[in-house]
Design a protein around this motif. Structure first.
Motif, PDB file in Angstrom:
ATOM      1  N   ARG A   5      10.741  -7.877  33.229  1.00 19.59           N
ATOM      2  CA  ARG A   5      10.727  -7.164  31.804  1.00 19.59           C
ATOM      3  C   ARG A   5      10.036  -8.200  31.049  1.00 19.59           C
ATOM      4  O   ARG A   5       9.069  -7.735  30.400  1.00 19.59           O
ATOM      5  CB  ARG A   5      12.093  -7.068  31.535  1.00 19.59           C
ATOM      6  N   LYS A   6      10.066  -9.429  31.137  1.00 26.44           N
ATOM      7  CA  LYS A   6       9.373 -10.289  30.157  1.00 26.44           C
ATOM      8  C   LYS A   6       8.083 -10.217  30.509  1.00 26.44           C
ATOM      9  O   LYS A   6       7.033 -10.396  29.470  1.00 26.44           O
ATOM     10  CB  LYS A   6       9.977 -11.936  30.280  1.00 26.44           C
ATOM     11  N   GLN A   7       7.533 -10.254  31.726  1.00 28.41           N
ATOM     12  CA  GLN A   7       6.063 -10.221  32.061  1.00 28.41           C
ATOM     13  C   GLN A   7       5.402  -8.907  31.375  1.00 28.41           C
ATOM     14  O   GLN A   7       4.320  -8.965  31.058  1.00 28.41           O
ATOM     15  CB  GLN A   7       5.965 -10.221  33.416  1.00 28.41           C
ATOM     16  N   GLN A   8       6.336  -7.850  31.532  1.00 31.29           N
ATOM     17  CA  GLN A   8       5.835  -6.392  30.966  1.00 31.29           C
ATOM     18  C   GLN A   8       5.796  -6.499  29.667  1.00 31.29           C
ATOM     19  O   GLN A   8       4.881  -5.743  28.954  1.00 31.29           O
ATOM     20  CB  GLN A   8       6.658  -5.612  31.453  1.00 31.29           C
ATOM     21  N   ASN A   9       6.549  -7.284  29.006  1.00 34.84           N
ATOM     22  CA  ASN A   9       6.333  -7.575  27.237  1.00 34.84           C
ATOM     23  C   ASN A   9       5.399  -8.307  26.567  1.00 34.84           C
ATOM     24  O   ASN A   9       5.216  -8.405  25.648  1.00 34.84           O
ATOM     25  CB  ASN A   9       7.781  -7.674  26.879  1.00 34.84           C
ATOM     26  N   LYS A  10       4.611  -8.885  27.751  1.00 26.46           N
ATOM     27  CA  LYS A  10       3.654  -9.913  27.039  1.00 26.46           C
ATOM     28  C   LYS A  10       2.661  -9.084  26.271  1.00 26.46           C
ATOM     29  O   LYS A  10       2.386  -7.902  26.709  1.00 26.46           O
ATOM     30  CB  LYS A  10       2.929 -10.833  28.123  1.00 26.46           C
ATOM     31  N   ASP A  11       1.810  -9.785  25.503  1.00 29.78           N
ATOM     32  CA  ASP A  11       0.975  -9.117  24.618  1.00 29.78           C
ATOM     33  C   ASP A  11      -0.253  -8.703  25.541  1.00 29.78           C
ATOM     34  O   ASP A  11      -1.051  -9.283  26.140  1.00 29.78           O
ATOM     35  CB  ASP A  11       0.120 -10.049  23.699  1.00 29.78           C
TER      36      ASP A  11
END
Length: 79
Positions: free
Chosen positions: A34-40
């Motif tokens: 999820r964190k990777q998907q939320n990167k800019d």
């Protein structure tokens, strides 16, 4: 099957599965995903795409815009 309905069914299936997970390592992997998907997203696009965005912003700032109705007619088959 309707694509939106299929997506909703997949989400429900995932929610049900997530609610049963007891292994913290699996939960941590999901959180990392999820964190990777939320990167800019801007950092992951090509220079050509960035230039197109910048040109679009410059056009908008200078008033070179088309009304929504015109865009709708041009791109109706993809909407």
């Amino acid at each position: 099957m309707n694509t939106n309905l299929n997506i909703q069914n997949k989400k429900i299936e995932l929610i049900q599965w997530l609610s049963t997970i007891e292994d913290i390592s699996i939960l941590n992997k999901i959180i990392e995903l999820r964190k990777q998907q939320n990167k800019d997203w801007y950092n992951s696009i090509s220079e050509n795409e960035k230039e197109s965005i910048e040109k679009g912003l410059q056009d908008a700032e200078s008033g070179k815009l088309n009304p929504h109705s015109t865009a709708r007619k041009l791109y109706e088959k993809w909407l």
